[in-house]
Design a protein around this motif. Structure first.
Motif, PDB file in Angstrom:
ATOM      1  N   LEU A   1      49.385  46.632  36.111  1.00 47.30           N
ATOM      2  CA  LEU A   1      47.992  47.029  35.954  1.00 47.30           C
ATOM      3  C   LEU A   1      47.845  48.439  36.494  1.00 47.30           C
ATOM      4  N   THR A   2      46.913  49.189  35.972  1.00 41.55           N
ATOM      5  CA  THR A   2      46.655  50.528  36.492  1.00 41.55           C
ATOM      6  C   THR A   2      45.882  50.434  37.802  1.00 41.55           C
TER       7      THR A   2
ATOM      8  N   ARG B   1      34.182  44.477  34.376  1.00 40.83           N
ATOM      9  CA  ARG B   1      35.545  44.765  33.926  1.00 40.83           C
ATOM     10  C   ARG B   1      36.550  43.929  34.715  1.00 40.83           C
ATOM     11  N   GLY B   2      36.306  43.777  36.022  1.00 42.49           N
ATOM     12  CA  GLY B   2      37.180  42.948  36.836  1.00 42.49           C
ATOM     13  C   GLY B   2      37.144  41.497  36.411  1.00 42.49           C
TER      14      GLY B   2
ATOM     15  N   GLU C   1      42.357  49.472  37.192  1.00 43.56           N
ATOM     16  CA  GLU C   1      42.204  48.047  36.892  1.00 43.56           C
ATOM     17  C   GLU C   1      42.245  47.213  38.174  1.00 43.56           C
TER      18      GLU C   1
ATOM     19  N   VAL D   1      44.750  45.807  26.475  1.00 47.72           N
ATOM     20  CA  VAL D   1      43.824  44.782  26.908  1.00 47.72           C
ATOM     21  C   VAL D   1      43.302  44.013  25.710  1.00 47.72           C
TER      22      VAL D   1
ATOM     23  N   CYS E   1      49.918  50.892  32.242  1.00 50.81           N
ATOM     24  CA  CYS E   1      48.839  50.177  31.576  1.00 50.81           C
ATOM     25  C   CYS E   1      49.347  49.413  30.364  1.00 50.81           C
TER      26      CYS E   1
ATOM     27  N   LYS F   1      43.564  39.434  30.824  1.00 52.63           N
ATOM     28  CA  LYS F   1      44.883  40.046  30.921  1.00 52.63           C
ATOM     29  C   LYS F   1      45.609  39.774  32.243  1.00 52.63           C
ATOM     30  N   ALA F   2      44.909  39.817  33.371  1.00 52.33           N
ATOM     31  CA  ALA F   2      45.568  39.648  34.667  1.00 52.33           C
ATOM     32  C   ALA F   2      45.989  38.208  34.928  1.00 52.33           C
TER      33      ALA F   2
ATOM     34  N   ASP G   1      38.980  47.450  39.783  1.00 51.71           N
ATOM     35  CA  ASP G   1      37.990  46.601  39.123  1.00 51.71           C
ATOM     36  C   ASP G   1      38.148  45.137  39.542  1.00 51.71           C
TER      37      ASP G   1
ATOM     38  N   LEU H   1      39.298  41.088  33.409  1.00 50.06           N
ATOM     39  CA  LEU H   1      40.713  41.074  33.789  1.00 50.06           C
ATOM     40  C   LEU H   1      41.098  39.742  34.422  1.00 50.06           C
TER      41      LEU H   1
END
Length: 444
Positions: free
Chosen positions: A402-403, A258-259, A406, A15, A12, A266-267, A409, A262
């Protein structure tokens, strides 16, 4: 040699509370071209009618069926010579069996009537341009007719004259023979096939103001009708995400929200899947596992897929493919230009660790109907160490961690892109019959 798949531990990262990319404006009706509904009703019949194929045995809908998200559920399509529909389609047998797999995954047809869309096909070989002074840069070059109502209409004429998709093999029929002479030689033959059917002839007269008799129908009117149907039938901007963009903040569940954070943060997904269409319409190298016959430059004997370079002939474009739009992506598996991954989880993990996922991918992940006579080339590229090394040098995504939660999500967010009424109750649907009298494919 291919190795067994193994899971990748993910670490992780912190974020950021702010989105690194702005949310797009919501799609609205104003973002789409306007098409005639009479022409669309005609296009519906043509889309499901096998009359447009060389051997009268395959329709546009065979590889782009709404039952399978407007795709076929296969990694690489089974075109001319195949039997059946969707994942159950077989490669045929005897003299009529397929001679080659379709080199690429059948792309979905959602929102192809958007005004901002300027490039189509995985390698972008069709785009709006004045390269040949006919409105498009296309494989037909200066031989492409004029008068198409959209990019989508221009696209519609190419599967009809593709040997392994719809036209068939030389000496099998007059369409394939004409294509062997020159690409534009087959279109008048197809147009005549359609217009001499009385029901079709009258429908063209009723739908097109400039058509006074059936003899005037050309491939352009056929393509314009096909485009009108596809653009109206598969227009989709009523997903939970679309409702969220329009101001309904309760439209997304907590995992989906949450997705979204991301995806746009962050993603970094929105770096390429940007704007209202969720695509930058550019080309990127992801290092997907290669297989199948591929598409390469003209006169290149190699079994490989060079992506955009096959169209541009520019080394900088090697192994790069167009960013797909993402509305209804949940419905359009498998994923990637060659359908290398059957799940959203898999294609996300590949974006996160291209080299690791490539090294541990295994052939049985691909949805390839059995064709023993083609098996020797299905994965032959893996034995070409130099070609695999060349492909490994092209990467446009940086590895990141990513976890597992995550990633879940992100998958939840991608499922929030699935339309509601636009998916369940399309304007036209599948016809029971078509004017040619040929059978309409139905899922088993």
């Amino acid at each position: 040699m291919l190795h067994k798949v193994w899971s990748i531990p993910l670490v992780c990262l912190a974020v950021s509370p702010a989105l690194s990319a702005s949310l797009p404006a919501p799609l609205t009706q104003d973002d789409f071209l306007v098409f005639d509904h009479k022409q669309a009703a005609l296009g519906q019949l043509l889309f499901y009618d096998k009359i447009l194929s060389g051997n009268r045995n395959i329709a546009c809908a065979t590889c782009h069926h709404p039952k399978f998200g407007t795709g076929d559920g296969l990694s690489l399509g089974i075109g001319e010579g195949g039997v059946g529909l969707g994942p159950k389609r077989t490669a045929g047998d005897g003299a009529s069996r397929i001679k080659k797999r379709i080199p690429r995954n059948a792309p979905a047809l959602w929102n192809l009537g958007a005004k901002d869309l300027h490039t189509l096909f995985h390698d972008g070989r069709l785009s709006i341009a004045e390269t040949y002074e006919n409105g498009f840069n296309s494989p037909a070059e200066e031989w492409l007719p004029t008068g198409f109502n959209s990019l989508l209409a221009a696209q519609a004429v190419f599967p009809l004259v593709a040997q392994f998709e719809m036209s068939g093999n030389p000496k099998e029929n007059e369409i394939a023979g004409a294509v062997h002479d020159r690409i534009d030689a087959a279109w008048p033959i197809l147009a005549k096939r359609v217009r001499i059917i009385p029901e079709y002839g009258q429908m063209f007269i009723d739908a097109f103001a400039h058509i006074e008799s059936a003899e005037e129908v050309t491939i352009v009117e056929i393509a314009n009708a096909l485009a009108a149907f596809q653009a109206i039938e598969w227009q989709s901007f009523d997903s939970p995400f679309d409702h969220y963009l329009s101001g309904n903040k309760a439209a997304l569940t907590s995992p989906q929200k949450r997705g979204l954070d991301l995806f746009y943060g962050k993603a970094g997904c929105a770096a390429c899947h940007s704007g209202p269409l969720m695509s930058d319409q550019k080309f990127h190298a992801l290092g997907l596992p290669p297989f199948g016959p591929g598409r390469t430059r003209r006169f290149d004997p190699m079994v490989r897929d060079v992506g955009r370079m096959g169209e541009s002939d520019a080394l900088d474009d090697a192994y790069r493919f167009r960013t797909p739009m993402l509305r209804n992506v949940e419905l359009t598996a498998p994923y990637g230009h060659n359908g290398a991954y059957p799940t959203l989880d898999g294609i996300i993990r590949h974006h996160l660790d291209p080299d690791g996922m490539l090294a541990n991918w295994q052939p049985d992940v691909a949805a390839l109907p059995d064709a023993p006579w083609l098996a020797p080339i299905d994965f032959v590229v893996w034995r070409d160490k130099r070609e695999m090394a060349r492909q490994a040098r092209f990467r446009d995504v940086d590895p990141m961690s990513l976890t597992d939660p995550e990633i879940s999500d992100l998958v939840a967010f991608l499922r929030a892109l699935t339309g509601t009424a636009s998916v369940t109750t399309p304007p036209f649907g599948v016809p029971d019959k078509v004017p040619s009298g040929l059978p309409v494919d139905t899922p088993q």
